[in-house]
Motif scaffolding. Sequence first.
Motif, mmCIF file in Angstrom:
data_model
loop_
_atom_site.group_PDB
_atom_site.id
_atom_site.type_symbol
_atom_site.label_atom_id
_atom_site.label_comp_id
_atom_site.label_asym_id
_atom_site.label_seq_id
_atom_site.Cartn_x
_atom_site.Cartn_y
_atom_site.Cartn_z
ATOM 1 N N ILE A 103 0.830 -1.203 0.000
ATOM 2 C CA ILE A 103 0.000 0.000 0.000
ATOM 3 C C ILE A 103 0.866 1.255 0.000
ATOM 4 C CG2 ILE A 103 -1.583 1.359 1.434
ATOM 5 C CD1 ILE A 103 -2.855 -1.367 2.231
ATOM 6 N N ASP A 104 1.887 1.282 0.871
ATOM 7 C CA ASP A 104 2.796 2.436 0.925
ATOM 8 C C ASP A 104 3.537 2.608 -0.401
ATOM 9 O OD1 ASP A 104 2.075 3.002 3.523
ATOM 10 O OD2 ASP A 104 3.776 1.959 4.427
ATOM 11 N N TYR A 105 3.941 1.493 -0.991
ATOM 12 C CA TYR A 105 4.673 1.551 -2.257
ATOM 13 C C TYR A 105 3.787 2.087 -3.372
ATOM 14 C CZ TYR A 105 7.305 -0.027 -6.356
ATOM 15 O OH TYR A 105 7.976 -0.079 -7.561
ATOM 16 N N THR A 106 2.527 1.655 -3.407
ATOM 17 C CA THR A 106 1.586 2.138 -4.425
ATOM 18 C C THR A 106 1.387 3.639 -4.301
ATOM 19 O OG1 THR A 106 0.425 0.008 -4.324
ATOM 20 C CG2 THR A 106 -0.711 1.826 -5.414
ATOM 21 N N ALA A 107 1.220 4.114 -3.074
ATOM 22 C CA ALA A 107 1.061 5.548 -2.841
ATOM 23 C C ALA A 107 2.315 6.315 -3.241
ATOM 24 C CB ALA A 107 0.733 5.802 -1.368
ATOM 25 N N GLU A 108 3.468 5.713 -3.005
ATOM 26 C CA GLU A 108 4.739 6.331 -3.403
ATOM 27 C C GLU A 108 4.823 6.473 -4.925
ATOM 28 O OE1 GLU A 108 9.468 5.132 -3.465
ATOM 29 O OE2 GLU A 108 8.201 4.313 -1.874
ATOM 30 N N LEU A 109 4.387 5.445 -5.637
ATOM 31 C CA LEU A 109 4.375 5.510 -7.098
ATOM 32 C C LEU A 109 3.479 6.653 -7.583
ATOM 33 C CD1 LEU A 109 4.114 1.725 -8.091
ATOM 34 C CD2 LEU A 109 6.123 3.199 -8.333
ATOM 35 N N LEU A 110 2.337 6.805 -6.939
ATOM 36 C CA LEU A 110 1.378 7.825 -7.349
ATOM 37 C C LEU A 110 1.815 9.231 -6.960
ATOM 38 C CD1 LEU A 110 -1.922 5.920 -6.517
ATOM 39 C CD2 LEU A 110 -1.051 6.476 -8.797
#
Length: 205
Positions: A103-110
Amino acid sequence: MLKAKHHFFIYPMFKCLTKILLKRNFNKCLINGEFEDNGKSVLVISNHVSWWDGFWIMHLNLKLLKRRFHFMMLEEQLNKHWYFQYSGGFSVKKKSRSILETIDYTAELLSSNENMVLLFPQGEIKSVYDRNIKFEKGVERILMKSPSETQILFVVNLIDYFSQKKPTLYMYINTLHKTIRSVDFLEKEYIKFYSEAINKHLANV
């Protein structure tokens, strides 16, 4: 978790393969709707109906979004199909503490305007005729952590053959402009758009 990579050879090959496979296996690929680009990152929320889904969204990205392609896959599937990691795939492992890292990684990508992330919020392949769509809770956590300017793009993929040997792909898209942080609201909006897309499709084909 397994993070996405964009290999200098495999990623361009994936884009090229998408063009070849769609041209070879589909009569036409039609996009219906508008993407009003504000220059920010894009979270694509799509129905998950077949093996083709990732290729279809790559086609949409090449035609309209023009971002660096990322997509979430189950960890066991990404381990099995390792080459997808080098084309933007990253892993999620359900019922594991590592899901928080995903979840944190996905938000980082965005957080980067150059990126787009594809999510299948149902978490598994369903029939294209199934309108009983239930989003998993992880979607809400991603929305909470991602930038408020992130564009949310709904996609509904439908196919029909009619008298053709090959099917035609119909991609219905809709951009959301509201600041959304509730998965329940997002789920209701997507179900509404899904029904609208099917009704529009039946009225025009």
